[in-house]
Design an enzyme around this catalytic site. Structure first.
Site, PDB file in Angstrom:
ATOM      1  N   GLY A   8       0.836  -1.204   0.000  1.00 37.27           N
ATOM      2  CA  GLY A   8       0.000   0.000   0.000  1.00 37.27           C
ATOM      3  C   GLY A   8       0.864   1.244   0.000  1.00 37.27           C
ATOM      4  N   GLY A  11      -0.380   5.055  -1.173  1.00 35.47           N
ATOM      5  CA  GLY A  11      -1.394   5.828  -0.457  1.00 35.47           C
ATOM      6  C   GLY A  11      -0.823   7.007   0.310  1.00 35.47           C
ATOM      7  N   ARG A  36      -1.552  -1.198  -7.899  1.00 34.90           N
ATOM      8  CA  ARG A  36      -1.355  -0.596  -9.229  1.00 34.90           C
ATOM      9  C   ARG A  36      -0.350   0.546  -9.133  1.00 34.90           C
ATOM     10  NH1 ARG A  36      -6.497   0.695  -7.450  1.00 34.90           N
ATOM     11  NH2 ARG A  36      -7.333  -1.170  -8.412  1.00 34.90           N
ATOM     12  N   TYR A 142     -15.113  -0.083   8.649  1.00 37.62           N
ATOM     13  CA  TYR A 142     -13.672   0.184   8.821  1.00 37.62           C
ATOM     14  C   TYR A 142     -13.276   0.048  10.298  1.00 37.62           C
ATOM     15  CZ  TYR A 142      -9.467   3.207   9.000  1.00 37.62           C
ATOM     16  OH  TYR A 142      -8.218   3.740   9.208  1.00 37.62           O
ATOM     17  N   LYS A 146     -10.753  -2.629  12.117  1.00 37.27           N
ATOM     18  CA  LYS A 146      -9.580  -2.218  12.898  1.00 37.27           C
ATOM     19  C   LYS A 146      -9.646  -2.787  14.310  1.00 37.27           C
ATOM     20  CE  LYS A 146      -7.280  -0.088   9.749  1.00 37.27           C
ATOM     21  NZ  LYS A 146      -6.027  -0.709   9.271  1.00 37.27           N
ATOM     22  N   ILE A 172      -4.829  12.208   9.526  1.00 43.65           N
ATOM     23  CA  ILE A 172      -3.460  12.604   9.182  1.00 43.65           C
ATOM     24  C   ILE A 172      -3.500  13.704   8.110  1.00 43.65           C
ATOM     25  CG2 ILE A 172      -1.203  11.828   8.347  1.00 43.65           C
ATOM     26  CD1 ILE A 172      -2.029  10.518  11.009  1.00 43.65           C
TER      27      ILE A 172
HETATM   28  C1  AKB Z   1     -10.538   7.967   8.206  1.00 42.58           C
HETATM   29  O1  AKB Z   1     -11.000   9.108   8.298  1.00 42.58           O
HETATM   30  O2  AKB Z   1     -11.208   6.977   7.880  1.00 42.58           O
HETATM   31  C2  AKB Z   1      -9.077   7.764   8.554  1.00 42.58           C
HETATM   32  C3  AKB Z   1      -8.880   7.365   9.969  1.00 42.58           C
HETATM   33  C4  AKB Z   1      -9.142   8.312  11.068  1.00 42.58           C
HETATM   34  O3  AKB Z   1      -8.516   6.246  10.221  1.00 42.58           O
HETATM   35  N1  AKB Z   1      -8.347   8.960   8.273  1.00 42.58           N
END
Ligand code: AKB
Length: 315
Positions: A8, A11, A36, A142, A146, A172
């Site tokens: 990755g 990114g 890619r 997500y 995690k 970030i």
């Molecule tokens: C998101 O906004 O999904 C990411 C994160 C805080 O993990 N930047």
């Protein structure tokens, strides 16, 4: 000398991590990979391989070809895109993690960095100074990947002795590579638009406070945790880290000090619901104590740097 693979690498974080690790360990010892050729700065900066993080064989072939012992797994689908494609997010985020954990368990690699996120927290988590160990009921796919991933990292460490280390990244902010598909992306877009258009429409409301960090600090944290001795790493799920917290309105005020005519409007979309479930600030005392984490950038110094670099970029 350790041989490193970044999965990755094209990114937002992967690209800057690649540049930094090459600076520290030498170009020949750091292999960049992605699915890619999506970031030519990375592709042209040294050895680059096409690797599909979801394909065990693809990852293993690259690891064996380059005698890799350390993997930074930066490929992931982030919070906002994950809500559009829940099963794809689950498959990408979990398959890729299991592949590297199993490669470590099977003895092909020795050390793994795996990024977690403030997305592991949810609406039932205390939002101010969120502790390292607390209630975690994430509401995004997500965040679920995690949180579950953290448990698996801890499990593989305890059960199989896998040396895996992780950080819960806040939003970030960086100027080299755009983020993609996250809820905190506004904090990068706003700087670009401030310079190119003098105005920005925020997809989060003016008082939405979130934990954020400048890229240089995020990269330093990543390098530091990986350079620490294994015995210093007491938490094998992922560490809280923090630098600053701000709202879109506070960020706009900071930008106005450089661009007085800058204007901001607010038009919250579905990302607002995600942001509303995340912490406002983070207690990172465990990281500061265990491996001497410290940040350097606050809102003002980050804004100085962002404006300086982006002005050069758009000149
Ligand atoms: C998101 O906004 O999904 C990411 C994160 C805080 O993990 N930047």
């Amino acid at each position: 000398m350790s041989k490193i693979l970044i999965i990755g690498a094209c990114g937002q974080i992967g690209s800057e991590l690649t540049f930094k690790l090459r600076e520290i360990y030498g170009g020949d010892n750091v292999i960049a990979s992605d699915i890619r050729y999506s970031n030519l700065d990375v592709v042209n900066s040294g050895i680059f391989e096409i690797v599909d993080a979801q394909d065990y064989a693809s990852v293993k072939i690259c690891i064996e070809k380059h005698n890799i012992d350390t993997v930074y797994l930066m490929a992931a689908m982030l919070s906002a895109t994950g809500e559009k494609y829940p099963m794809k997010a689950w498959d990408l985020n979990m398959d890729s993690l299991f592949h590297v954990l199993n490669l470590a368990k099977e003895g092909f690699i020795k050390k793994i960095f795996w990024p977690s996120s403030i997305a592991v927290f949810g609406p039932t988590t205390p939002t101010a100074n969120t502790p390292q160990h607390t209630v975690m009921e994430p509401t995004t796919v997500y965040g679920i990947t995690k949180q579950v991933g953290e448990r698996w990292c801890d499990y593989y460490h305890k059960k199989y002795g896998v040396d895996v280390r992780g950080i819960r990244y806040p939003g970030i902010v960086s100027w080299k590579t755009m983020p993609g598909g996250g809820t905190t992306d506004y904090a990068v877009e706003i700087y670009h638009k401030a310079i190119t258009d003098g105005t920005y429409e925020s997809f989060l409301s003016e008082n939405t406070e979130l934990p954020m960090m400048f890229m240089d600090d995020a990269i330093n944290a990543t390098v530091s945790i990986m350079q620490a001795t294994s015995s210093a790493i007491k938490i094998r799920s992922a560490y809280n880290i923090a630098a600053m917290s701000f709202t879109p309105q506070q960020l706009a005020e900071a930008i106005k000090k450089h661009i007085p005519d800058f204007t901001i409007t607010y038009n919250p979309d579905c990302r607002q619901q995600i942001a509303d479930t995340w912490p406002k600030s983070i207690d990172d005392s465990a990281a500061r104590k265990d491996w001497n984490w410290k940040h350097n950038f606050d809102l003002e110094s980050m804004t100085n740097e962002m404006i300086l670099q982006l002005k050069k970029k758009y000149e």
